[in-house]
Design a protein around this motif. Structure first.
Motif, PDB file in Angstrom:
ATOM      1  N   ASN A  42     -47.474  16.177 -24.857  1.00  0.00           N
ATOM      2  CA  ASN A  42     -48.236  15.517 -23.794  1.00  0.00           C
ATOM      3  C   ASN A  42     -49.701  15.318 -24.176  1.00  0.00           C
ATOM      4  OD1 ASN A  42     -45.908  15.554 -22.039  1.00  0.00           O
ATOM      5  ND2 ASN A  42     -46.321  17.733 -21.721  1.00  0.00           N
ATOM      6  N   SER A  43     -49.907  14.891 -25.413  1.00  0.00           N
ATOM      7  CA  SER A  43     -51.255  14.654 -25.919  1.00  0.00           C
ATOM      8  C   SER A  43     -51.593  13.167 -25.916  1.00  0.00           C
ATOM      9  CB  SER A  43     -51.386  15.196 -27.351  1.00  0.00           C
ATOM     10  OG  SER A  43     -51.288  16.602 -27.372  1.00  0.00           O
ATOM     11  N   VAL A  44     -52.894  12.892 -26.073  1.00  0.00           N
ATOM     12  CA  VAL A  44     -53.397  11.520 -26.220  1.00  0.00           C
ATOM     13  C   VAL A  44     -53.918  11.366 -27.647  1.00  0.00           C
ATOM     14  CG1 VAL A  44     -55.080   9.810 -25.441  1.00  0.00           C
ATOM     15  CG2 VAL A  44     -54.010  11.370 -23.775  1.00  0.00           C
ATOM     16  N   PHE A  45     -53.446  10.334 -28.331  1.00  0.00           N
ATOM     17  CA  PHE A  45     -53.776  10.090 -29.736  1.00  0.00           C
ATOM     18  C   PHE A  45     -54.451   8.736 -29.874  1.00  0.00           C
ATOM     19  CE2 PHE A  45     -51.708   8.330 -33.812  1.00  0.00           C
ATOM     20  CZ  PHE A  45     -52.773   8.716 -34.626  1.00  0.00           C
ATOM     21  N   TRP A  46     -55.633   8.718 -30.506  1.00  0.00           N
ATOM     22  CA  TRP A  46     -56.310   7.457 -30.809  1.00  0.00           C
ATOM     23  C   TRP A  46     -56.117   7.156 -32.294  1.00  0.00           C
ATOM     24  CZ3 TRP A  46     -61.803   6.684 -28.301  1.00  0.00           C
ATOM     25  CH2 TRP A  46     -61.665   6.634 -26.902  1.00  0.00           C
ATOM     26  N   TYR A  58     -45.033   6.014 -35.193  1.00  0.00           N
ATOM     27  CA  TYR A  58     -44.454   7.332 -35.453  1.00  0.00           C
ATOM     28  C   TYR A  58     -44.862   8.319 -34.361  1.00  0.00           C
ATOM     29  CZ  TYR A  58     -42.956  11.540 -37.873  1.00  0.00           C
ATOM     30  OH  TYR A  58     -42.325  12.718 -38.183  1.00  0.00           O
ATOM     31  N   ALA A  59     -46.138   8.268 -33.952  1.00  0.00           N
ATOM     32  CA  ALA A  59     -46.590   9.163 -32.884  1.00  0.00           C
ATOM     33  C   ALA A  59     -45.911   8.823 -31.562  1.00  0.00           C
ATOM     34  CB  ALA A  59     -48.103   9.074 -32.736  1.00  0.00           C
ATOM     35  N   ALA A  60     -45.769   7.534 -31.274  1.00  0.00           N
ATOM     36  CA  ALA A  60     -45.128   7.121 -30.023  1.00  0.00           C
ATOM     37  C   ALA A  60     -43.658   7.512 -29.991  1.00  0.00           C
ATOM     38  CB  ALA A  60     -45.274   5.616 -29.837  1.00  0.00           C
ATOM     39  N   SER A  81     -48.744  -5.290 -32.210  1.00  0.00           N
ATOM     40  CA  SER A  81     -48.212  -5.517 -30.865  1.00  0.00           C
ATOM     41  C   SER A  81     -46.726  -5.849 -30.899  1.00  0.00           C
ATOM     42  CB  SER A  81     -48.989  -6.647 -30.184  1.00  0.00           C
ATOM     43  OG  SER A  81     -50.355  -6.328 -30.062  1.00  0.00           O
ATOM     44  N   ALA A  82     -46.313  -6.632 -31.909  1.00  0.00           N
ATOM     45  CA  ALA A  82     -44.896  -6.964 -32.034  1.00  0.00           C
ATOM     46  C   ALA A  82     -44.070  -5.723 -32.344  1.00  0.00           C
ATOM     47  CB  ALA A  82     -44.708  -8.012 -33.129  1.00  0.00           C
ATOM     48  N   ASN A  83     -44.605  -4.831 -33.178  1.00  0.00           N
ATOM     49  CA  ASN A  83     -43.903  -3.584 -33.478  1.00  0.00           C
ATOM     50  C   ASN A  83     -43.732  -2.725 -32.233  1.00  0.00           C
ATOM     51  OD1 ASN A  83     -43.420  -3.962 -36.228  1.00  0.00           O
ATOM     52  ND2 ASN A  83     -45.385  -3.079 -36.837  1.00  0.00           N
ATOM     53  N   CYS A  84     -44.760  -2.691 -31.395  1.00  0.00           N
ATOM     54  CA  CYS A  84     -44.645  -1.925 -30.146  1.00  0.00           C
ATOM     55  C   CYS A  84     -43.629  -2.569 -29.208  1.00  0.00           C
ATOM     56  CB  CYS A  84     -46.013  -1.832 -29.467  1.00  0.00           C
ATOM     57  SG  CYS A  84     -47.187  -0.781 -30.350  1.00  0.00           S
ATOM     58  N   PHE A  89     -42.288   0.199 -26.668  1.00  0.00           N
ATOM     59  CA  PHE A  89     -43.312   1.223 -26.513  1.00  0.00           C
ATOM     60  C   PHE A  89     -44.448   0.776 -25.602  1.00  0.00           C
ATOM     61  CE2 PHE A  89     -42.483   3.443 -30.861  1.00  0.00           C
ATOM     62  CZ  PHE A  89     -41.397   4.103 -30.313  1.00  0.00           C
ATOM     63  N   ASP A  90     -44.252  -0.273 -24.828  1.00  0.00           N
ATOM     64  CA  ASP A  90     -45.340  -0.783 -23.996  1.00  0.00           C
ATOM     65  C   ASP A  90     -45.888   0.266 -23.040  1.00  0.00           C
ATOM     66  OD1 ASP A  90     -45.027  -3.177 -25.260  1.00  0.00           O
ATOM     67  OD2 ASP A  90     -43.903  -4.143 -23.654  1.00  0.00           O
ATOM     68  N   ASP A  91     -45.039   1.225 -22.642  1.00  0.00           N
ATOM     69  CA  ASP A  91     -45.488   2.254 -21.705  1.00  0.00           C
ATOM     70  C   ASP A  91     -46.121   3.445 -22.414  1.00  0.00           C
ATOM     71  OD1 ASP A  91     -43.057   2.977 -22.859  1.00  0.00           O
ATOM     72  OD2 ASP A  91     -42.430   4.173 -21.135  1.00  0.00           O
ATOM     73  N   ARG A  92     -46.034   3.490 -23.749  1.00  0.00           N
ATOM     74  CA  ARG A  92     -46.567   4.623 -24.508  1.00  0.00           C
ATOM     75  C   ARG A  92     -47.795   4.263 -25.325  1.00  0.00           C
ATOM     76  NH1 ARG A  92     -41.028   7.009 -27.301  1.00  0.00           N
ATOM     77  NH2 ARG A  92     -39.667   6.743 -25.482  1.00  0.00           N
ATOM     78  N   VAL A  93     -47.969   2.979 -25.636  1.00  0.00           N
ATOM     79  CA  VAL A  93     -49.036   2.552 -26.539  1.00  0.00           C
ATOM     80  C   VAL A  93     -49.909   1.498 -25.871  1.00  0.00           C
ATOM     81  CG1 VAL A  93     -49.609   1.581 -28.787  1.00  0.00           C
ATOM     82  CG2 VAL A  93     -47.541   2.981 -28.539  1.00  0.00           C
ATOM     83  N   THR A  94     -51.221   1.682 -25.966  1.00  0.00           N
ATOM     84  CA  THR A  94     -52.198   0.677 -25.571  1.00  0.00           C
ATOM     85  C   THR A  94     -52.817   0.110 -26.838  1.00  0.00           C
ATOM     86  OG1 THR A  94     -52.701   1.809 -23.486  1.00  0.00           O
ATOM     87  CG2 THR A  94     -54.337   0.238 -24.317  1.00  0.00           C
ATOM     88  N   CYS A  95     -52.592  -1.174 -27.107  1.00  0.00           N
ATOM     89  CA  CYS A  95     -53.136  -1.825 -28.298  1.00  0.00           C
ATOM     90  C   CYS A  95     -54.401  -2.585 -27.918  1.00  0.00           C
ATOM     91  CB  CYS A  95     -52.118  -2.798 -28.901  1.00  0.00           C
ATOM     92  SG  CYS A  95     -50.580  -2.030 -29.470  1.00  0.00           S
TER      93      CYS A  95
END
Length: 228
Positions: A42-46, A58-60, A81-84, A89-95
């Motif tokens: 439950n961490s936040v990764f930049w 990989y983190a997502a 963005s295409a990979n997400c 992963f739209d709910d896990r990653v903010t690009c």
């Protein structure tokens, strides 16, 4: 598709560059993979300088980590963005299509929109001469948290050679937050910029581990001291 301990990852192979980055996920920088595996749940990764997003993905894929991926080059941002999207992963990653630095500016990036997966630079690279120039917005880490409401990260990866010291200097207020546990940075502590990075982070209570030489550079992890 690449199999990982957390499940399969799909990559959009838009040319040799993105395909090569996908294939080398576990071999180019194994210490980065091990570092991501060490994240607390439950961490936040930049991911600063995410390129096409191999470490973002990989983190997502862990399923318990929220990721913010920063990439200023439009061609790499498209693939990121295409990979997400292809991995849902739209709910896990903010690009975010932007660079990070010490202040706020619009800066020219030396880039070719016909070379996806390439590593581009705001300052240019020795031996690399690209004819394309792309404007990019640059903001500081402090401003992103204070004014735009991004969640303070627990883990930060910075892979932006030549600008890392400016990026760290632009986040000194945020980096004082004990929620920031570790930074994984590609730099050399023997260089002028690397020494400045080390001095800033050590003054904030981070200790150095490494360096590990791989992927053509040195990766250093800075860990917040328990007594800081």
């Amino acid at each position: 598709t690449v199999e990982t301990p957390h499940g399969p990852l799909s990559f959009v192979a838009l040319g040799k560059g993105p395909a090569g980055r996908a294939r080398s996920l576990f071999t180019k920088q194994p210490s980065t993979i091990a570092w991501i595996d060490s994240f607390r749940p439950n961490s936040v990764f930049w991911d600063i300088g995410a390129n096409v997003g191999v470490y973002t993905l990989y983190a997502a894929r862990r399923g318990d980590t929220s990721v913010v991926a920063f990439e200023p080059a439009a061609v790499n941002y498209f693939v990121l963005s295409a990979n997400c999207e292809v991995n849902a992963f739209d709910d896990r990653v903010t690009c975010l299509l932007m660079g990070l630095g010490q202040g706020t500016s619009i800066t020219k990036l030396e880039v070719s929109q016909f070379e996806p997966g390439h590593s581009f630079s705001f300052k240019g690279k020795r031996g690399q001469h690209l004819s394309g120039r792309q404007s990019a917005l640059v903001l500081s880490m402090d401003r992103l948290v204070d004014e735009f409401g991004l969640a303070c990260p627990n883990y930060i990866k910075i892979d932006v050679p030549g600008l890392t010291d400016d990026i760290v200097a632009g986040g000194l207020q945020m980096l004082r937050n004990p929620a920031v546990r570790e930074l994984h940075i590609e730099c050399s502590l023997e260089s002028k910029g690397g020494r400045r990075i080390g001095e800033m982070l050590h003054s904030l209570g981070f200790a150095t581990t490494g360096p590990v030489t791989e992927g053509g550079g040195q990766d250093i992890t800075f860990v917040r001291s328990s007594t800081a």
